[in-house]
Scaffold this active site. Structure first.
Site, PDB file in Angstrom:
ATOM      1  N   ARG A 125      18.312  45.329  96.178  1.00  0.00           N
ATOM      2  CA  ARG A 125      18.294  43.902  95.867  1.00  0.00           C
ATOM      3  C   ARG A 125      17.250  43.171  96.695  1.00  0.00           C
ATOM      4  NH1 ARG A 125      21.532  40.897  98.710  1.00  0.00           N
ATOM      5  NH2 ARG A 125      23.269  42.375  98.636  1.00  0.00           N
ATOM      6  N   TYR A 182       9.291  24.698  77.388  1.00  0.00           N
ATOM      7  CA  TYR A 182      10.104  25.698  76.714  1.00  0.00           C
ATOM      8  C   TYR A 182      11.546  25.217  76.677  1.00  0.00           C
ATOM      9  CZ  TYR A 182      12.946  29.915  76.357  1.00  0.00           C
ATOM     10  OH  TYR A 182      13.909  30.831  76.011  1.00  0.00           O
ATOM     11  N   ASP A 221       4.009  26.447  85.134  1.00  0.00           N
ATOM     12  CA  ASP A 221       4.343  27.600  84.297  1.00  0.00           C
ATOM     13  C   ASP A 221       3.059  28.049  83.609  1.00  0.00           C
ATOM     14  OD1 ASP A 221       5.128  29.314  82.184  1.00  0.00           O
ATOM     15  OD2 ASP A 221       7.115  28.411  82.121  1.00  0.00           O
TER      16      ASP A 221
END
Length: 386
Positions: free
Chosen positions: A50, A102, A173
């Site tokens: 992780r 988005y 983005d």
């Protein structure tokens, strides 16, 4: 000597000449959840998957190199990346976000983050005065450029100056352009977001997301959140994205070439009322795009003469697929009203220009003659009533 971007897609300069991994040319998949320690207080550099994994680390270094960042974090999806990014903020913090994003980002901001105490103001960042919306609680500006799906172009350098003059973070983005065509960090952005599912992976076979930064303080915060929340990308999916990135430049160039050919063809169809593509001279944002990017990409949006016409196109395409994604080798047509932006309220969609006669096209790498031939047949059949 500075390396070209296609070379950076394949090689990390820091690892050249090494013979680790038995000389493997394709970076190995380290499919393990945990790592043995040589002794008490000793580590191989890896402790638990992780936190870090060799395959994922290699991918992150490649992406940081491509974006000109000092650190990149790989996530299980693009939305996982944005979700963790929002954990940098606390209840009461205010974020200025582009109105045309988005739909999944809008859903996250409005349905999850606002519930948890964050405040958002949605504006048209490409044309409104961002400064007038800054308050004492504002912490960041969040933009896409081009936006999804209306292809609005925001001046990254100008927006970065506004952000930094007011002590704010600028988040960009960069999914539509990919690092092949655009590098927001070089223009002043603090954090770059990618849906790695799209152009970086490039083959519609895996989900991934990325955050990239060139700020050590931001990297430290993101890394802490990363190991705490556990939304990391798996070793096998890291391998798939690494494999996809190897051909990023080739795919982007070919897809852009096809997009330009489709734009020229679409201009000949009377049923197409509007073509929105950053590479059309005279279109809003064209000059800004030329200044801040090395290309125009392969995403375009069209508005048809009616809803019925748009729906018939979706029903009749065969080689071109009616599907909800973008950035792969295959050409896809998306209906934002019922797919990517279905959860966005109708009044907001329509204010942004997303009507029920709008289609978004992600142009792939097929032979452009075949793409035009298929669309010609589809349009001709519709107009002939077949």
């Amino acid at each position: 000597m500075s390396r070209g971007i296609n070379t950076k897609c394949l090689h990390l300069e820091e690892e050249e000449g090494r013979t680790e991994h038995y000389g493997a040319i394709s970076y190995p998949i380290y499919q393990t959840a945990t790592y043995a320690h040589p002794g008490v207080g000793q580590s191989t550099g890896y402790d638990y998957n992780r936190v870090s994994n060799p395959t994922r680390d290699h991918l992150e270094k490649i992406l940081a190199s491509l974006e000109g960042g000092t650190d990149a974090l790989a996530f299980s999806s693009g939305m996982a990346a944005v979700t963790l990014l929002m954990e940098m903020f606390k209840p009461g913090d205010h974020i200025i976000a582009d109105a045309d994003l988005y739909g999944g980002s809008i859903r996250l901001f409005k349905q999850i983050n606002e519930k948890n105490g964050l405040k958002f103001t949605s504006i048209d960042c490409h044309k409104e005065d961002i400064r007038s919306y800054i308050t004492e609680d504002t912490k960041a500006i969040y933009i896409e450029t081009p936006t999804n799906p209306m292809m609005n172009i925001t001046d990254i350098e100008t927006t970065a100056k506004i952000a930094h003059d007011n002590g704010l973070l600028l988040v960009v983005d960069n999914t539509f352009m990919s690092p092949y065509f655009q590098n927001p960090l070089a223009l002043g952005a603090d954090i770059v977001v990618h849906s790695g599912t799209k152009y970086l992976g490039g083959h519609n076979d895996t989900l991934a997301g990325f955050l990239v930064t060139d700020r050590d303080d931001v990297s430290e915060k993101l890394r802490f959140l990363y190991k705490t929340t556990g939304s990391c990308l798996s070793p096998f999916d890291s391998y798939l994205v690494l494999r996809g990135i190897k051909t990023l430049g080739l795919r982007m160039e070919r897809a852009q070439e096809n997009a330009l050919a489709l734009v020229d063809w679409l201009k000949t169809r009377k049923s197409v009322k509007k073509i929105i593509y950053p590479g059309i001279p005279g279109n809003p944002g064209y000059e800004i795009q030329k200044k801040q990017a090395r290309g125009f990409g392969a995403m375009l949006t069209i508005e048809l003469e009616s809803r019925e016409y748009a729906l018939k196109i979706l029903e009749k395409v065969r080689m071109i697929k009616y599907a909800e994604s973008l950035g792969g080798v295959e050409t896809l047509i998306t209906y934002p009203t019922t797919q990517t932006h279905a959860d966005v309220p109708k009044e907001i969609r329509e204010k942004n220009g997303i009507t029920d006669s709008v289609l978004r096209i992600s142009v792939g790498i097929e032979d452009k003659e075949d793409l035009i031939a298929e669309l010609s047949k589809v349009f001709d059949d519709i107009e002939a009533g077949r």
